[in-house]
Design an enzyme around this catalytic site. Structure first.
Site, PDB file in Angstrom:
ATOM      1  N   CYS A   1      -6.347  -8.180 -22.062  1.00 10.80           N
ATOM      2  CA  CYS A   1      -6.494  -7.449 -20.778  1.00 10.80           C
ATOM      3  C   CYS A   1      -5.141  -8.045 -19.994  1.00 10.80           C
ATOM      4  CB  CYS A   1      -7.826  -7.978 -20.284  1.00 10.80           C
ATOM      5  SG  CYS A   1      -7.925  -9.579 -20.292  1.00 10.80           S
TER       6      CYS A   1
ATOM      7  N   ARG B   1       4.165 -18.465 -14.292  1.00 13.74           N
ATOM      8  CA  ARG B   1       4.017 -16.942 -14.407  1.00 13.74           C
ATOM      9  C   ARG B   1       4.829 -16.621 -12.843  1.00 13.74           C
ATOM     10  NH1 ARG B   1      -2.238 -15.396 -15.109  1.00 13.74           N
ATOM     11  NH2 ARG B   1      -1.776 -13.746 -13.585  1.00 13.74           N
TER      12      ARG B   1
ATOM     13  N   HIS C   1       0.851  -1.221  -0.076  1.00 17.28           N
ATOM     14  CA  HIS C   1      -0.064  -0.027  -0.103  1.00 17.28           C
ATOM     15  C   HIS C   1       0.700   1.231   0.011  1.00 17.28           C
ATOM     16  CE1 HIS C   1      -4.113  -1.704   0.973  1.00 17.28           C
ATOM     17  NE2 HIS C   1      -4.013  -1.329  -0.186  1.00 17.28           N
TER      18      HIS C   1
ATOM     19  N   ASN D   1      -1.147 -13.125 -20.022  1.00 19.75           N
ATOM     20  CA  ASN D   1      -0.608 -13.580 -18.976  1.00 19.75           C
ATOM     21  C   ASN D   1      -0.489 -15.019 -18.707  1.00 19.75           C
ATOM     22  OD1 ASN D   1      -0.505 -10.680 -18.138  1.00 19.75           O
ATOM     23  ND2 ASN D   1      -1.966 -11.111 -16.521  1.00 19.75           N
ATOM     24  N   ASP D   2      -1.803 -15.747 -19.168  1.00 22.45           N
ATOM     25  CA  ASP D   2      -1.893 -16.959 -18.983  1.00 22.45           C
ATOM     26  C   ASP D   2      -1.483 -17.641 -20.201  1.00 22.45           C
ATOM     27  OD1 ASP D   2      -2.351 -18.187 -16.262  1.00 22.45           O
ATOM     28  OD2 ASP D   2      -4.424 -17.181 -16.446  1.00 22.45           O
TER      29      ASP D   2
ATOM     30  N   ARG E   1     -15.622 -11.237 -15.238  1.00 24.40           N
ATOM     31  CA  ARG E   1     -15.181 -12.463 -15.329  1.00 24.40           C
ATOM     32  C   ARG E   1     -15.873 -13.122 -14.251  1.00 24.40           C
ATOM     33  NH1 ARG E   1      -8.930 -13.309 -15.562  1.00 24.40           N
ATOM     34  NH2 ARG E   1      -9.072 -13.177 -13.305  1.00 24.40           N
TER      35      ARG E   1
END
Ligand code: PEP
Ligand code: MG
Length: 761
Positions: free
Chosen positions: A669, A632, A357, A621-622, A499
């Site tokens: 995405c 990954r 954060h 990514n996948d 999703r």
């Protein structure tokens, strides 16, 4: 030497118990020399200049430790490193490569056996044993050292010692980029007290302790409110939500019960607090999702805050007009709030990651930050520092020419950031007139507004697993409706791609462990899990559709689809959900349905999907992970993972061709959408819709608005003829530099996941 394996296990186990890396290496050399009955055991680690620094030794003169640096290739240690091979000699001195270093006083030793420590193909150090006798170490002893060196390489590769962190007086320290930009100012150390050092002790008056606990909560709540107000003017509502995360924890009944139960079972207040904080921090630490893992720091912050309040220490607001750099093991949100506006120039955290954060807040405030530097020794308040958030470096006590250079950089960046600010409201259009749609990725209610502020034209990916992950049980339909409605309403008139739950693999729910799968990435995840648990999927789909009533901007996205049957099954469930809800009297529009193309098998199936789905979203990514067979999240193979691999680019092109031929619009995405090099190539390949973290939108828009599509097309064409990802990268980077767009690299914030702020979903 007998029982090699036993010795090995014992040493590895002992070392793992030591907390500080330096204690670990001292233990290693000591244990090895005892186990092998060797007079000397030394560990050298390579620094960034390739020198071998004597980091620890049992047997060599103490004065030599951390002083001796052997130049690259020099001496027997250099020979071991250069040859990547053990060197085992009965009489070291008679070897031509022998190199005498007076400080070590090693003329007393004859036998020498050195083995290299290798990590990801690079020699990171050398482990040496020596003895007074003239004798060669046995095969068994050498094998023992080689095996131990392989273990040590793993242990040390990720320790701050291995990265040759210079000490404070040496000028530069490296860490992870937390927030971009250059900041120059004077050090201010943050110290939070040590809740973790508090021991258990008997509680003599339970009722009084419970009363103190409630009073403490009230004090800290009001401190947080004041801190929130102190920064409120400068923060978006969403980032100020970081403070709400703290308030939420202070109101969380599970947390409060935990402390109360501790007191009731006889522990004093600080002990019960420490136990509860440790318990919750551990829960987050064990999560696979790096974003949620990073939340353990928030738990520590709140724990230390409560502990300090108990000790009567109140946060002080800083009265100074000096430009300040905050430094500490952790720099808390409260530390930041205590600095008057306009004088906070940078943040350096010895611990923490780009997902902390602190980093999120630094990004939001536009304060450069460097995270995870490891502790910097000899630091005091009021040292002049430069925080280079672009390269992840901290410069201590910079020399005048270095300072002048950084001041110039600081000015240049201020100018560029002003330019970015100006294009927020402008469309993402290439210089030759092609319009690109930019969506945002999100998963927390708290990150809804950065997307809107940065001009997102919709939500390209709403990761619904995040609201599922931060609860203690599956959220009810009503709870989900409430969360989804807020997102859909915030983006009314713009599409929101929600999703369905994508758990499994690296994303686990704390309250529904999926068990130990041998290959979780190939296992029960995404659509496979939800179709098998259709009661959960039905609740989720009903909630999504109900939440979109009257807004009609919902699009449903299916993760991990690998065969058409999965789409058919989902369509039946969707039709069923629609029937149920219509029968319940809702006025509904069927949401558009899309599939994430992220499993390679899905690509060849695209021709069978027209008429079944409405769009495709590439989950790069996948897709990269499965195409390259590279996990990954596995740091051991991270350096080999690059989504601009020619195999990935070729498959993206195939997806675009097949989808185009079958009338399916395509967006992307994954992280490729926020990597400037990849964006150039994706546009060149024909993608026109990209979805990324909100913070990346301004930079990517700037890139698009500075780029002729024709050049992107040429670069993509050239890239497809390249063999090496590195070659592709350097070509695109060179083209951007030629077009004077190299600043894009220094301005892209390094957050890997939806940065978000508080888990307020
Ligand atoms: C992807 O795989 O590219 C993607 C966007 O989904 P996630 O990162 O959530 O798996
Ligand atoms: Mg994915």
């Amino acid at each position: 030497m007998t029982g090699v394996l036993h010795h090995l296990a014992r040493i590895v186990h002992t070392v793992a118990l030591a907390e500080q890396p330096i204690d670990q290496v001292n233990l290693v050399v000591e244990s090895i020399s005892t186990t092998m009955a060797a007079d000397v055991c030394s560990l050298y680690l390579a620094n960034s200049r390739g020198e071998m620094l004597l980091l620890a030794s049992h047997g060599l003169a103490g004065a030599a430790v951390r002083k001796v640096r052997i130049p690259p290739g020099k001496g027997l240690v250099g020979l071991v490193a250069a040859s990547r091979h053990p060197v085992n000699l009965a009489d070291a001195e008679s070897h031509p490569a022998y190199f005498y270093i007076a400080e070590t006083e090693e003329e007393r030793f004859h036998s020498f056996c050195g083995v290299p420590l290798v990590h990801t193909g690079k020699v990171i150090g050398v482990l040496v044993v020596q003895g007074r006798e003239v004798r060669q170490f046995s095969e068994e002893e050498q094998g023992f050292l080689v095996t131990l060196a392989a273990h040590l390489a793993l242990l040390l590769a990720n320790s701050p010692l291995a990265s040759d962190q210079p000490e404070a007086d040496e000028g530069r320290v490296s860490g992870i980029r937390g927030a971009p930009g250059i900041g120059i100012g004077y050090s201010r150390l943050c110290d939070h007290g040590e809740l973790y050092a508090v021991a258990n002790a008997p509680c003599h008056d339970t009722a009084a302790a419970l009363h103190d606990w409630h009073a403490l909560l009230a004090v800290v709540r009001s401190e947080i409110e004041q801190e929130q107000q102190a920064v409120a003017g400068e923060l978006s509502e969403s980032v100020a939500g970081i403070f709400s995360a703290y308030t939420m924890l202070l109101a969380d009944s599970t947390f409060l019960d935990h402390v109360e139960q501790g007191i009731l079972s006889g522990n004093w207040l600080p002990g019960a607090l420490r136990q509860a904080i440790q318990h919750f921090a551990e829960l987050f630490r064990a999560m696979d999702d790096p974003y949620l893992q990073a939340r353990q720091e928030d738990i520590h912050h709140i724990g230390n805050k409560l502990y300090n309040a108990w000790r009567g220490i109140r946060p002080e607001s800083m009265r100074t007009d000096r430009r300040i750099i905050l430094l500490g093991a952790q720099v808390s949100v409260s530390d930041i709030a205590a600095v008057p506006t306009g004088i906070l120039m940078g943040i350096v955290c010895f611990e923490g990651s780009a997902l902390s954060h602190t980093a999120v807040l630094a990004n939001a405030l536009g304060v450069p930050a460097v995270m995870g530097t490891g502790s910097i020794r000899n630091l005091v308040n009021d040292c002049l520092l430069i925080v280079d958030g672009n390269s992840g470096q901290v410069v201590l006590n910079p020399a005048a020419p270095v300072l002048a250079e950084y001041r110039k950089l600081e000015d240049d960046q201020r100018l560029l950031l002003q330019q970015l600010e100006q294009i927020r409201e402008f469309p993402a259009v290439t210089t030759d007139g092609t319009e690109i749609t930019l969506y945002t990725n999100t998963g927390l209610l708290a990150d809804i507004s950065p997307g809107l502020r940065n001009g997102a034209q919709g939500v390209g990916l709403y990761r619904t697993e995040i609201p599922f992950m931060i609860r203690n049980s599956f959220p009810s339909e009503e709870e989900q409706v409430a969360v989804y409605r807020q997102v859909l309403a915030a983006y009314a008139g713009r599409p929101v791609h929600m999703r369905t739950l994508d758990i499994g693999g690296d994303k686990q729910l704390p309250y529904f462990p999926l068990g130990n799968e041998e290959n979780p990435a190939l296992g029960w995840r995404g659509i496979r899990f939800t179709l098998d648990n259709s009661q959960l999927l039905m609740t989720q789909v009903r909630a999504m559709i109900r939440a979109s009533e009257g807004l009609d901007n919902l699009r449903i996205l299916l993760p991990m689809v690998s065969s058409t049957g999965e789409i058919d099954e989902f369509r039946e469930l969707l039709a069923d959900a629609m029937r149920q809800l219509q029968a319940e009297g809702l006025r509904l529009k069927r949401p558009e349905l899309g599939v994430m193309v992220e499993v390679p098998a899905a690509i060849s199936q695209i021709p069978f999907w027209s008429g079944k789905i409405d769009f495709i979203s590439i989950g790069s990514n996948d897709l990269s992970q499965y195409l390259l067979a590279l996990d990954r999240n596995n740091p051991r193979v991270a350096a080999r993972y690059d989504h601009v691999h020619p195999a990935v680019l070729l498959e993206v092109r195939r997806i675009l061709e097949l989808a185009g031929a079958h009338g399916l619009p395509v967006s992307l995405c994954g992280e490729m959408a926020s990597d400037p090099v990849a964006v150039v190539l994706l546009l060149g390949l024909g993608l026109r819709t990209l979805s990324m973290s909100a913070t990346k939108i301004p930079q990517i828009k700037w890139l698009i608005r500075s780029l002729p599509l024709a050049s992107a097309q040429q670069l993509a064409l050239d890239a497809l003829a390249c063999v090496y990802p590195a070659e592709i990268r350097s070509r695109v980077e060179a083209a951007l530099a030629n077009a004077e767009m190299q600043e894009i690299f220094s301005l892209t914030p390094p957050l890997q996941k939806t940065p978000g702020s508080a888990p307020t979903a």
